[in-house]
Write a protein that holds these residues in place. Sequence first.
Motif, PDB file in Angstrom:
ATOM      1  N   LYS A  16      49.394  14.743 -10.287  1.00 55.30           N
ATOM      2  CA  LYS A  16      50.732  14.728 -10.883  1.00 55.30           C
ATOM      3  C   LYS A  16      51.245  13.295 -10.845  1.00 55.30           C
ATOM      4  O   LYS A  16      51.825  12.845  -9.865  1.00 55.30           O
ATOM      5  CB  LYS A  16      51.664  15.673 -10.127  1.00 55.30           C
ATOM      6  CG  LYS A  16      51.271  17.143 -10.279  1.00 55.30           C
ATOM      7  CD  LYS A  16      52.269  18.054  -9.585  1.00 55.30           C
ATOM      8  CE  LYS A  16      51.900  19.520  -9.802  1.00 55.30           C
ATOM      9  NZ  LYS A  16      52.858  20.437  -9.128  1.00 55.30           N
ATOM     10  N   ALA A  17      51.024  12.570 -11.945  1.00 57.71           N
ATOM     11  CA  ALA A  17      51.347  11.147 -11.993  1.00 57.71           C
ATOM     12  C   ALA A  17      52.833  10.897 -12.188  1.00 57.71           C
ATOM     13  O   ALA A  17      53.391   9.930 -11.660  1.00 57.71           O
ATOM     14  CB  ALA A  17      50.543  10.469 -13.095  1.00 57.71           C
ATOM     15  N   ILE A  18      53.502  11.746 -12.978  1.00 54.20           N
ATOM     16  CA  ILE A  18      54.925  11.611 -13.276  1.00 54.20           C
ATOM     17  C   ILE A  18      55.606  12.949 -12.989  1.00 54.20           C
ATOM     18  O   ILE A  18      55.145  13.994 -13.442  1.00 54.20           O
ATOM     19  CB  ILE A  18      55.172  11.210 -14.740  1.00 54.20           C
ATOM     20  CG1 ILE A  18      54.449   9.891 -15.075  1.00 54.20           C
ATOM     21  CG2 ILE A  18      56.665  11.087 -15.041  1.00 54.20           C
ATOM     22  CD1 ILE A  18      54.965   8.690 -14.327  1.00 54.20           C
ATOM     23  N   GLN A  19      56.710  12.883 -12.239  1.00 59.18           N
ATOM     24  CA  GLN A  19      57.362  14.111 -11.805  1.00 59.18           C
ATOM     25  C   GLN A  19      58.852  14.090 -12.139  1.00 59.18           C
ATOM     26  O   GLN A  19      59.684  13.655 -11.352  1.00 59.18           O
ATOM     27  CB  GLN A  19      57.174  14.306 -10.294  1.00 59.18           C
ATOM     28  CG  GLN A  19      55.701  14.346  -9.877  1.00 59.18           C
ATOM     29  CD  GLN A  19      55.513  14.728  -8.421  1.00 59.18           C
ATOM     30  OE1 GLN A  19      55.939  15.812  -7.993  1.00 59.18           O
ATOM     31  NE2 GLN A  19      54.889  13.854  -7.654  1.00 59.18           N
ATOM     32  N   GLY A  20      59.165  14.502 -13.353  1.00 63.55           N
ATOM     33  CA  GLY A  20      60.556  14.677 -13.746  1.00 63.55           C
ATOM     34  C   GLY A  20      61.334  13.404 -13.965  1.00 63.55           C
ATOM     35  O   GLY A  20      62.519  13.322 -13.640  1.00 63.55           O
TER      36      GLY A  20
END
Length: 232
Positions: A16-20
């Motif tokens: 999960k490289a980018i979270q929100g």
Amino acid sequence: MIRLKNVEMEYENGTKAIQGISLDIEDGEFVFLVGPSGSGKSTIIKLLTGEVEATDGRVMVNGFSVRNISEKQIPLMRRTLGVIFQDFRLIDKKTVYENLEFVMRAVGMPQKEIKNRIPYVLKLVGLEKKADRYPTEISGGEQQRVAIARALVNNPYTIIADEPTGNLDPDRSLELMRLLIKINQLGTTVVVVTHEKDLVDRFGKRVVTIDRGRVVNDSVGGYVGGKTNERT
């Protein structure tokens, strides 16, 4: 304008490289994007250039919705961007002039525009006397300025510089950053991905800090840990 709204990015291996992330960069802004290795900076660049597609959320770049973009629109969107890489990526067998000419021809620019635009851009980056040189015949700092000229030559709305000073000594790094500031003052939006705290602190620009795929700080004045003023 660049806009990320509730963006998620998960790679096929489960990372999960980018979270929100939600982030707006207005036309004409100069923004440093900083953070530790593996924080998600490179993924953000890939999202902005259309190299990867967000798992969820909305990515807007200069009027294009990147997540839902058609294959026909991708070249049009990329024409609004100029990207500068750490390793220059110049073509050694082409002269400085020919490196710029190549990218202009690739987007269908007419010969008259090529002849007018390249001398202007080379003068802007201080290389008007090096047009006939090959990349191997000029210094590393000059090669990076050719890379900047190449990013500028198609008159993009936005310049994205990915660790542009990574291969340069401190003096050349400072020279390069001053050139990017000058380009920004001419009206081009500039986003610089870097880990060099001293350079970031020196210029007092907006600094967006990414860590573990989230925006952890959005400040004006310096790198996290320095003297900053929170944006409202």
